[in-house]
Design a protein around this motif. Structure first.
Motif, PDB file in Angstrom:
ATOM      1  N   SER A  47      58.330  56.512  37.321  1.00  0.00           N
ATOM      2  CA  SER A  47      57.251  56.501  36.328  1.00  0.00           C
ATOM      3  C   SER A  47      56.263  55.372  36.631  1.00  0.00           C
ATOM      4  N   PRO A  48      55.163  55.689  37.308  1.00  0.00           N
ATOM      5  CA  PRO A  48      54.130  54.667  37.468  1.00  0.00           C
ATOM      6  C   PRO A  48      53.265  54.565  36.207  1.00  0.00           C
ATOM      7  N   VAL A  49      52.773  53.366  35.930  1.00  0.00           N
ATOM      8  CA  VAL A  49      51.897  53.117  34.777  1.00  0.00           C
ATOM      9  C   VAL A  49      50.758  52.244  35.264  1.00  0.00           C
ATOM     10  N   TYR A  50      49.546  52.499  34.769  1.00  0.00           N
ATOM     11  CA  TYR A  50      48.367  51.792  35.267  1.00  0.00           C
ATOM     12  C   TYR A  50      47.781  50.979  34.128  1.00  0.00           C
ATOM     13  N   LEU A  51      47.963  49.660  34.203  1.00  0.00           N
ATOM     14  CA  LEU A  51      47.432  48.794  33.141  1.00  0.00           C
ATOM     15  C   LEU A  51      46.079  48.264  33.600  1.00  0.00           C
ATOM     16  N   ARG A  52      45.034  48.825  33.003  1.00  0.00           N
ATOM     17  CA  ARG A  52      43.669  48.468  33.406  1.00  0.00           C
ATOM     18  C   ARG A  52      43.223  47.261  32.585  1.00  0.00           C
ATOM     19  N   ASN A  53      43.518  46.082  33.134  1.00  0.00           N
ATOM     20  CA  ASN A  53      43.210  44.857  32.401  1.00  0.00           C
ATOM     21  C   ASN A  53      41.710  44.631  32.317  1.00  0.00           C
ATOM     22  N   ALA A  54      41.278  44.175  31.140  1.00  0.00           N
ATOM     23  CA  ALA A  54      39.938  43.609  31.017  1.00  0.00           C
ATOM     24  C   ALA A  54      39.899  42.311  31.826  1.00  0.00           C
ATOM     25  N   THR A  55      38.735  41.693  31.940  1.00  0.00           N
ATOM     26  CA  THR A  55      38.655  40.403  32.642  1.00  0.00           C
ATOM     27  C   THR A  55      39.427  39.360  31.846  1.00  0.00           C
ATOM     28  N   ALA A  56      40.312  38.661  32.540  1.00  0.00           N
ATOM     29  CA  ALA A  56      41.186  37.718  31.857  1.00  0.00           C
ATOM     30  C   ALA A  56      40.492  36.384  31.617  1.00  0.00           C
ATOM     31  N   TYR A  57      41.008  35.644  30.643  1.00  0.00           N
ATOM     32  CA  TYR A  57      40.585  34.265  30.419  1.00  0.00           C
ATOM     33  C   TYR A  57      41.776  33.508  29.876  1.00  0.00           C
ATOM     34  N   GLY A  58      41.638  32.181  29.827  1.00  0.00           N
ATOM     35  CA  GLY A  58      42.667  31.370  29.193  1.00  0.00           C
ATOM     36  C   GLY A  58      43.393  30.484  30.188  1.00  0.00           C
ATOM     37  N   LEU A  59      44.148  29.582  29.629  1.00  0.00           N
ATOM     38  CA  LEU A  59      44.848  28.589  30.431  1.00  0.00           C
ATOM     39  C   LEU A  59      46.039  29.213  31.143  1.00  0.00           C
ATOM     40  N   SER A  60      46.258  28.772  32.371  1.00  0.00           N
ATOM     41  CA  SER A  60      47.443  29.158  33.129  1.00  0.00           C
ATOM     42  C   SER A  60      47.799  27.992  34.028  1.00  0.00           C
ATOM     43  N   ARG A  61      49.090  27.858  34.341  1.00  0.00           N
ATOM     44  CA  ARG A  61      49.452  26.747  35.255  1.00  0.00           C
ATOM     45  C   ARG A  61      48.863  26.989  36.633  1.00  0.00           C
ATOM     46  N   ARG A  62      48.569  28.225  36.990  1.00  0.00           N
ATOM     47  CA  ARG A  62      47.835  28.516  38.232  1.00  0.00           C
ATOM     48  C   ARG A  62      46.427  28.948  37.823  1.00  0.00           C
ATOM     49  N   LEU A  63      45.701  27.965  37.316  1.00  0.00           N
ATOM     50  CA  LEU A  63      44.379  28.211  36.727  1.00  0.00           C
ATOM     51  C   LEU A  63      43.425  28.887  37.718  1.00  0.00           C
ATOM     52  N   ARG A  64      42.575  29.749  37.196  1.00  0.00           N
ATOM     53  CA  ARG A  64      41.409  30.221  37.961  1.00  0.00           C
ATOM     54  C   ARG A  64      40.149  29.831  37.192  1.00  0.00           C
ATOM     55  N   ALA A  65      39.185  29.258  37.927  1.00  0.00           N
ATOM     56  CA  ALA A  65      37.887  28.952  37.312  1.00  0.00           C
ATOM     57  C   ALA A  65      36.823  29.884  37.867  1.00  0.00           C
ATOM     58  N   ASP A  66      37.264  30.973  38.508  1.00  0.00           N
ATOM     59  CA  ASP A  66      36.294  31.916  39.089  1.00  0.00           C
ATOM     60  C   ASP A  66      36.199  33.188  38.252  1.00  0.00           C
ATOM     61  N   ILE A  67      36.687  33.137  37.028  1.00  0.00           N
ATOM     62  CA  ILE A  67      36.520  34.254  36.097  1.00  0.00           C
ATOM     63  C   ILE A  67      35.677  33.756  34.928  1.00  0.00           C
ATOM     64  N   VAL A  68      34.911  34.650  34.345  1.00  0.00           N
ATOM     65  CA  VAL A  68      33.702  34.236  33.635  1.00  0.00           C
ATOM     66  C   VAL A  68      33.928  33.196  32.535  1.00  0.00           C
ATOM     67  N   VAL A  69      34.901  33.418  31.651  1.00  0.00           N
ATOM     68  CA  VAL A  69      35.062  32.480  30.533  1.00  0.00           C
ATOM     69  C   VAL A  69      35.529  31.116  31.061  1.00  0.00           C
ATOM     70  N   ASN A  70      36.567  31.140  31.903  1.00  0.00           N
ATOM     71  CA  ASN A  70      37.099  29.882  32.437  1.00  0.00           C
ATOM     72  C   ASN A  70      36.019  29.125  33.200  1.00  0.00           C
ATOM     73  N   ASN A  71      35.158  29.883  33.905  1.00  0.00           N
ATOM     74  CA  ASN A  71      34.084  29.282  34.691  1.00  0.00           C
ATOM     75  C   ASN A  71      33.043  28.619  33.796  1.00  0.00           C
ATOM     76  N   LEU A  72      32.624  29.328  32.759  1.00  0.00           N
ATOM     77  CA  LEU A  72      31.577  28.776  31.898  1.00  0.00           C
ATOM     78  C   LEU A  72      32.068  27.525  31.170  1.00  0.00           C
ATOM     79  N   VAL A  73      33.339  27.535  30.748  1.00  0.00           N
ATOM     80  CA  VAL A  73      33.864  26.351  30.059  1.00  0.00           C
ATOM     81  C   VAL A  73      33.963  25.175  31.051  1.00  0.00           C
ATOM     82  N   ALA A  74      34.401  25.463  32.281  1.00  0.00           N
ATOM     83  CA  ALA A  74      34.508  24.377  33.273  1.00  0.00           C
ATOM     84  C   ALA A  74      33.131  23.800  33.575  1.00  0.00           C
ATOM     85  N   HIS A  75      32.136  24.663  33.663  1.00  0.00           N
ATOM     86  CA  HIS A  75      30.777  24.192  33.908  1.00  0.00           C
ATOM     87  C   HIS A  75      30.321  23.279  32.783  1.00  0.00           C
ATOM     88  N   ALA A  76      30.545  23.740  31.573  1.00  0.00           N
ATOM     89  CA  ALA A  76      30.121  22.941  30.406  1.00  0.00           C
ATOM     90  C   ALA A  76      30.871  21.612  30.365  1.00  0.00           C
TER      91      ALA A  76
END
Ligand SMILES: NC(=O)c1ccc[n+]([C@@H]2O[C@H](COP(=O)([O-])OP(=O)(O)OC[C@H]3O[C@@H](n4cnc5c(N)ncnc54)[C@H](O)[C@@H]3O)[C@@H](O)[C@H]2O)c1
Length: 344
Positions: A161-190
Motif C-alpha cells: 500500500s503506497p501512500v502519497y503525502l503531498r506536503n505543503a511548504t514546511a516551516y518551523g524549528l528543527s535540529r537540522r534547520l533549513r533557512a532555505d524555505i520561505v518562512v524560516n528564510n524570512l525570519v532569519a533575514h529579519a
C-alpha cells in the motif's frame, strides 16, 4: 510498528523520529547524512540506522529488518538543488525512490509512505487545489514527485500500500534547520539584518505547514486502516494556511518588530503559485489535528534564532542552505559529482 525512515537525519526526519517514538513505533533510520555539519544548537537525533544511499539499498538490507512500513523522506529537497544538475534529482528522487519501493515490496514491507509535495501542482488558478487537480510541475523536483507517485501507484496491490503525502511548504524549528524555505528564510533575514527581504514580488500563493504537523500526518497514516490509505494521495496542511508571500513578510515584520519589508535585487514574479485544499486528510484521517499556524511558527523561530544566536555569517554560510552545503562538500572533494561520498 517497526518503521524504516529514510532521510531521518534531515529537516523533517529529525523531528519526525521523536514523534513516531512517542507513539511507540520502533524507528530505524537510513541516511547518507549529507548535512552532518548542519545542526542548529541541538543534539542530533539518535536512532539505529543504515548509513546508506537510497540508490544502493538491497532487498537483503530491508528483509533483515522485518519492517511493517517505510517512510521515505530522503531526497534532494528543493528546486535550487534540482537546478544544480537535474539528472541528479532524477537519479536520487525518482530512480532512487522507485528502487527503494521495489526492494521494500520484495522484502515484504506492506506500507510505503512517500513524502511528496504540493509543488507538483506547480501553477494553479484562484481556486484551492484538491488531490484530483492536474499536475503542472515547473521544476525537475516537482516532476520527480509526480513520476514517483505514478510509479508507486502501478506497484500497489494486496501486499503493498503506497501512500502519497503531498506536503505543503514546511516551516518551523528543527535540529537540522533549513533557512532555505520561505518562512524560516524570512525570519532569519529579519533576525540578522532587520529587514524582511522578498525574493519574489510577494504575490504568489503558498500553502504552509509546520514540521511537527507533517510528522503528525505521517503518524496518522500509520494508524489508519489500509483501506483508507491504500494508493491514496493526501495534501498535508491545514485549511486557512495558504498565504501570499507578502502576507508572510508582514507577519514576520510584526513579530520581529522594527523591520522594513523590501524586495531583493532579483525579486520577480514566481511561477510557483498555488492554493491547496486540505479537506481530504481531515475527513479521512480523523485523528489528525494540525496545531500550528504560520504566526506561531514565526514566533518559535524568532525565539530560537535569538536564543541560539543566529548571526548574519551563519545565515550567509552553507549550514542551513541545502544547495550551498552540497556545493561546499563537492568543492572540498568530500563527494563526487554523483553525490556519493569519496573514499576516505
Ligand atoms: N521541507 C519542505 O518544505 C518539504 C515540503 C514538501 C516535501 N518535502 C519532502 O520531504 C522530504 C524531506 O525534506 P527535508 O526538508 O527534510 O529535506 P532535507 O534536505 O533536510 O533532508 C533530506 C535528507 O535525506 C538525505 N538524503 C538525500 N539524498 C539521499 C540519498 N541518495 N540516500 C540517502 N539519504 C539521502 C539527506 O542526507 C538528508 O538527511 C523530501 O523528500 C522533500 O522533497 C519537503
Amino acid at each position: 510498528m517497526r518503521i524504516l525512515v529514510t532521510g531521518h537525519l534531515g529537516y523533517l526526519g529529525s523531528e519526525m523520529v521523536p514523534v513516531l517514538r512517542a507513539r511507540d513505533h520502533e524507528v530505524i533510520g537510513l541516511d547518507t547524512d549529507f548535512y552532518g555539519s548542519c545542526d542548529f544548537h541541538a543534539v542530533p537525533v539518535d536512532a539505529p540506522m543504515l548509513p546508506l544511499d537510497v540508490r544502493d539499498v538491497t532487498v537483503t538490507d530491508l528483509a533483515a529488518l522485518d519492517l511493517d512500513a517505510v517512510i521515505h523522506l530522503a531526497a534532494l529537497s528543493n528546486d535550487p538543488l534540482s537546478d544544480l544538475d537535474p539528472q541528479l534529482t532524477y537519479d536520487i528522487n525518482l530512480d532512487g525512490s522507485v528502487h527503494l519501493a521495489e526492494v521494500a515490496k520484495q522484502a515484504g514491507v506492506r506500507r510505503f509512505l512517500f513524502s511528496s509535495s504540493c509543488s507538483l501542482y506547480g501553477k494553479g488558478g484562484d481556486a484551492a487545489l484538491d488531490e484530483n487537480a492536474a499536475f503542472h510541475p515547473v521544476t525537475p523536483y516537482g516532476e520527480s514527485k509526480v513520476r514517483v507517485e505514478q510509479a508507486l501507484s502501478a506497484m500497489a496491490d494486496d501486499t503493498f500500500s503506497p501512500v502519497y503525502l503531498r506536503n505543503a511548504t514546511a516551516y518551523g524549528l528543527s535540529r537540522r534547520l533549513r533557512a532555505d524555505i520561505v518562512v524560516n528564510n524570512l525570519v532569519a533575514h529579519a533576525a540578522t539584518s532587520g529587514k524582511v527581504l522578498l525574493e519574489s514580488d510577494g504575490t504568489p500563493w503558498r500553502p504552509l505547514v509546520h514540521v511537527l504537523d507533517i510528522a503528525d500526518a505521517f503518524a496518522a497514516v500509520l494508524d489508519a486502516p489500509a483501506e483508507a490509505i491504500h494508493d491514496q494521495a493526501f495534501n498535508v496542511g491545514r485549511s486557512g494556511e495558504n498565504y501570499q508571500v507578502r502576507e508572510i513578510a508582514d507577519i514576520v515584520a510584526d513579530v520581529v518588530g522594527d523591520c522594513a519589508v523590501g524586495f531583493g535585487v532579483n525579486a520577480s514574479p514566481d511561477i510557483r503559485d498555488y492554493q491547496v485544499d486540505f479537506t481530504k486528510i481531515h475527513r479521512t484521517l480523523t485523528g489528525y489535528r494540525p496545531r500550528w499556524t504560520v504566526r506561531r511558527g514565526v514566533e518559535q523561530l524568532w525565539a530560537a534564532y535569538r536564543h541560539g544566536g543566529m548571526t548574519a555569517d551563519m545565515f550567509a554560510g552553507p549550514a542551513y542552505v541545502r544547495l550551498r552545503e552540497i556545493q561546499r562538500l563537492r568543492a572540498a572533494g568530500a563527494m563526487g559529482a554523483d553525490l556519493r561520498w569519496s573514499a576516505a
